[in-house]
Design a protein around this motif. Structure first.
Motif, PDB file in Angstrom:
ATOM      1  N   ARG A  35       0.868  -1.180   0.000  1.00  0.00           N
ATOM      2  CA  ARG A  35       0.000   0.000   0.000  1.00  0.00           C
ATOM      3  C   ARG A  35       0.903   1.228   0.000  1.00  0.00           C
ATOM      4  O   ARG A  35       2.092   1.150   0.332  1.00  0.00           O
ATOM      5  CB  ARG A  35      -0.927  -0.004   1.208  1.00  0.00           C
ATOM      6  N   LEU A  36       0.351   2.344  -0.394  1.00  0.00           N
ATOM      7  CA  LEU A  36       1.127   3.571  -0.459  1.00  0.00           C
ATOM      8  C   LEU A  36       1.504   4.018   0.949  1.00  0.00           C
ATOM      9  O   LEU A  36       0.640   4.212   1.798  1.00  0.00           O
ATOM     10  CB  LEU A  36       0.320   4.663  -1.168  1.00  0.00           C
ATOM     11  N   ILE A  37       2.791   4.180   1.197  1.00  0.00           N
ATOM     12  CA  ILE A  37       3.300   4.637   2.496  1.00  0.00           C
ATOM     13  C   ILE A  37       3.457   6.150   2.497  1.00  0.00           C
ATOM     14  O   ILE A  37       3.093   6.830   3.444  1.00  0.00           O
ATOM     15  CB  ILE A  37       4.658   3.965   2.825  1.00  0.00           C
ATOM     16  N   GLY A  38       4.011   6.689   1.417  1.00  0.00           N
ATOM     17  CA  GLY A  38       4.209   8.130   1.329  1.00  0.00           C
ATOM     18  C   GLY A  38       4.611   8.539  -0.072  1.00  0.00           C
ATOM     19  O   GLY A  38       4.982   7.700  -0.900  1.00  0.00           O
ATOM     20  N   ARG A  48      10.960  20.760 -11.372  1.00  0.00           N
ATOM     21  CA  ARG A  48      10.322  19.530 -10.918  1.00  0.00           C
ATOM     22  C   ARG A  48      10.826  18.381 -11.786  1.00  0.00           C
ATOM     23  O   ARG A  48      10.522  18.311 -12.973  1.00  0.00           O
ATOM     24  CB  ARG A  48       8.812  19.688 -11.037  1.00  0.00           C
ATOM     25  N   LEU A  49      11.616  17.484 -11.194  1.00  0.00           N
ATOM     26  CA  LEU A  49      12.184  16.375 -11.952  1.00  0.00           C
ATOM     27  C   LEU A  49      11.296  15.138 -11.943  1.00  0.00           C
ATOM     28  O   LEU A  49      11.101  14.499 -12.972  1.00  0.00           O
ATOM     29  CB  LEU A  49      13.571  16.005 -11.426  1.00  0.00           C
ATOM     30  N   TYR A  50      10.780  14.769 -10.752  1.00  0.00           N
ATOM     31  CA  TYR A  50       9.933  13.581 -10.675  1.00  0.00           C
ATOM     32  C   TYR A  50       9.099  13.601  -9.405  1.00  0.00           C
ATOM     33  O   TYR A  50       9.403  14.301  -8.448  1.00  0.00           O
ATOM     34  CB  TYR A  50      10.751  12.285 -10.745  1.00  0.00           C
ATOM     35  N   ASP A  51       8.037  12.805  -9.438  1.00  0.00           N
ATOM     36  CA  ASP A  51       7.263  12.495  -8.244  1.00  0.00           C
ATOM     37  C   ASP A  51       7.711  11.116  -7.791  1.00  0.00           C
ATOM     38  O   ASP A  51       8.002  10.245  -8.618  1.00  0.00           O
ATOM     39  CB  ASP A  51       5.759  12.462  -8.536  1.00  0.00           C
ATOM     40  N   ALA A  52       7.777  10.918  -6.490  1.00  0.00           N
ATOM     41  CA  ALA A  52       8.207   9.635  -5.931  1.00  0.00           C
ATOM     42  C   ALA A  52       7.111   9.101  -5.024  1.00  0.00           C
ATOM     43  O   ALA A  52       6.455   9.870  -4.311  1.00  0.00           O
ATOM     44  CB  ALA A  52       9.506   9.809  -5.144  1.00  0.00           C
ATOM     45  N   ARG A  53       6.936   7.781  -5.058  1.00  0.00           N
ATOM     46  CA  ARG A  53       5.977   7.100  -4.181  1.00  0.00           C
ATOM     47  C   ARG A  53       6.645   5.863  -3.599  1.00  0.00           C
ATOM     48  O   ARG A  53       7.297   5.111  -4.316  1.00  0.00           O
ATOM     49  CB  ARG A  53       4.739   6.660  -4.968  1.00  0.00           C
ATOM     50  N   LEU A  54       6.433   5.666  -2.302  1.00  0.00           N
ATOM     51  CA  LEU A  54       6.973   4.487  -1.629  1.00  0.00           C
ATOM     52  C   LEU A  54       5.816   3.562  -1.270  1.00  0.00           C
ATOM     53  O   LEU A  54       4.852   3.995  -0.625  1.00  0.00           O
ATOM     54  CB  LEU A  54       7.746   4.885  -0.367  1.00  0.00           C
ATOM     55  N   TRP A  55       5.914   2.312  -1.705  1.00  0.00           N
ATOM     56  CA  TRP A  55       4.895   1.289  -1.475  1.00  0.00           C
ATOM     57  C   TRP A  55       5.491   0.175  -0.627  1.00  0.00           C
ATOM     58  O   TRP A  55       6.618  -0.248  -0.860  1.00  0.00           O
ATOM     59  CB  TRP A  55       4.437   0.690  -2.800  1.00  0.00           C
ATOM     60  N   SER A  56       4.723  -0.317   0.361  1.00  0.00           N
ATOM     61  CA  SER A  56       5.173  -1.444   1.174  1.00  0.00           C
ATOM     62  C   SER A  56       3.974  -2.047   1.893  1.00  0.00           C
ATOM     63  O   SER A  56       2.880  -1.476   1.879  1.00  0.00           O
ATOM     64  CB  SER A  56       6.231  -0.985   2.184  1.00  0.00           C
ATOM     65  N   SER A  61      11.200   0.988   8.178  1.00  0.00           N
ATOM     66  CA  SER A  61      12.034   1.609   9.213  1.00  0.00           C
ATOM     67  C   SER A  61      13.459   1.072   9.212  1.00  0.00           C
ATOM     68  O   SER A  61      14.253   1.420  10.052  1.00  0.00           O
ATOM     69  CB  SER A  61      11.397   1.412  10.592  1.00  0.00           C
ATOM     70  N   GLY A  62      13.762   0.222   8.286  1.00  0.00           N
ATOM     71  CA  GLY A  62      15.103  -0.346   8.185  1.00  0.00           C
ATOM     72  C   GLY A  62      15.235  -1.054   6.867  1.00  0.00           C
ATOM     73  O   GLY A  62      14.440  -0.857   5.950  1.00  0.00           O
ATOM     74  N   ARG A 171       8.560  12.452   3.722  1.00  0.00           N
ATOM     75  CA  ARG A 171       7.260  12.244   3.067  1.00  0.00           C
ATOM     76  C   ARG A 171       7.121  10.802   2.587  1.00  0.00           C
ATOM     77  O   ARG A 171       6.067  10.195   2.746  1.00  0.00           O
ATOM     78  CB  ARG A 171       7.100  13.212   1.901  1.00  0.00           C
ATOM     79  N   LEU A 172       8.184  10.282   1.965  1.00  0.00           N
ATOM     80  CA  LEU A 172       8.131   8.906   1.474  1.00  0.00           C
ATOM     81  C   LEU A 172       7.881   7.926   2.608  1.00  0.00           C
ATOM     82  O   LEU A 172       7.123   6.970   2.458  1.00  0.00           O
ATOM     83  CB  LEU A 172       9.422   8.543   0.741  1.00  0.00           C
ATOM     84  N   LEU A 173       8.527   8.158   3.729  1.00  0.00           N
ATOM     85  CA  LEU A 173       8.379   7.259   4.875  1.00  0.00           C
ATOM     86  C   LEU A 173       7.086   7.507   5.653  1.00  0.00           C
ATOM     87  O   LEU A 173       6.820   6.831   6.648  1.00  0.00           O
ATOM     88  CB  LEU A 173       9.593   7.383   5.797  1.00  0.00           C
ATOM     89  N   GLY A 174       6.288   8.464   5.200  1.00  0.00           N
ATOM     90  CA  GLY A 174       5.013   8.757   5.845  1.00  0.00           C
ATOM     91  C   GLY A 174       5.172   9.534   7.139  1.00  0.00           C
ATOM     92  O   GLY A 174       4.272   9.550   7.979  1.00  0.00           O
ATOM     93  N   LEU A 175       6.323  10.208   7.318  1.00  0.00           N
ATOM     94  CA  LEU A 175       6.594  10.948   8.544  1.00  0.00           C
ATOM     95  C   LEU A 175       6.185  12.405   8.446  1.00  0.00           C
ATOM     96  O   LEU A 175       6.124  13.101   9.437  1.00  0.00           O
ATOM     97  CB  LEU A 175       8.085  10.872   8.888  1.00  0.00           C
TER      98      LEU A 175
END
Length: 180
Positions: A35-38, A48-56, A61-62, A171-175
């Motif tokens: 699921r989308l984390i951030g 603006r070079l790119y948009d990034a999305r982190l899924w897990s 956290s490691g 943002r990617l890590l949802g923090l």
């Protein structure tokens, strides 16, 4: 002639694919419950070079959690530019000097994994703990790098606490929420 129910099913499938962009992304076979984390955007000197999305499947956290990092480009960039910038960042973040043979091997893996990008193109890297990384261009597997040290160094570009853009990392890590 196609039956009415066949046509209805076809339109429903098309509508689903439009509503759920990336739903058919092949990287999801490695992380089916991700699921989308951030998410966030990366800018360099205001561009603006790119948009990034982190899924897990859960918080990242490691380096023990598999994840996918999706980059959607807004500028045309050559494969060589992507490889060179990545190697420089991997070198900058390394705990110690990286020998030339390792840098050459890493660059060779990235040359096989990356392509020249145009606005709207998507490259997704999947981090697999203890195995390495897989790289998808669009929905197609482009290349797999079976080197855990490479994968940690590469994905560290975004997730290392010393990342060039610490706000994007948060943002990617949802923090931290994305500011618009």
């Amino acid at each position: 002639m196609a039956s009415r129910s066949s046509v209805t099913r076809l339109f429903a499938l098309i509508a689903l694919l439009i509503v759920l962009p990336g739903a058919s992304a092949q990287w999801r076979t490695a992380l089916p419950e991700a699921r989308l984390i951030g998410e966030g955007e990366f800018r360099w000197f205001g561009l603006r070079l790119y948009d990034a999305r982190l899924w897990s499947t859960g918080p990242v956290s490691g380096w023990d959690t598999p994840f996918a990092l999706e980059l959607i480009y807004h500028r045309a960039l050559s494969r060589d530019t992507l490889v060179q910038a990545s190697v420089e960042e991997m070198r900058r973040l390394a705990a110690g000097p990286v020998d030339e043979a390792t840098e050459r091997r890493w660059a060779q893996g990235m040359r096989a994994a990356f392509v020249d990008v145009q606005p709207g193109m998507r490259i997704t890297g999947v981090y697999l703990p203890g195995q390495g990384g897989r790289f998808y261009v669009g929905d197609q597997l482009q290349h797999e790098v079976a080197d855990p040290a490479f994968a940690r160094a590469f994905f560290g570009i975004w997730l290392d606490p010393r990342a060039r853009d610490p706000q994007l990392r948060e943002r990617l890590l949802g923090l931290q929420a994305q500011r618009r």
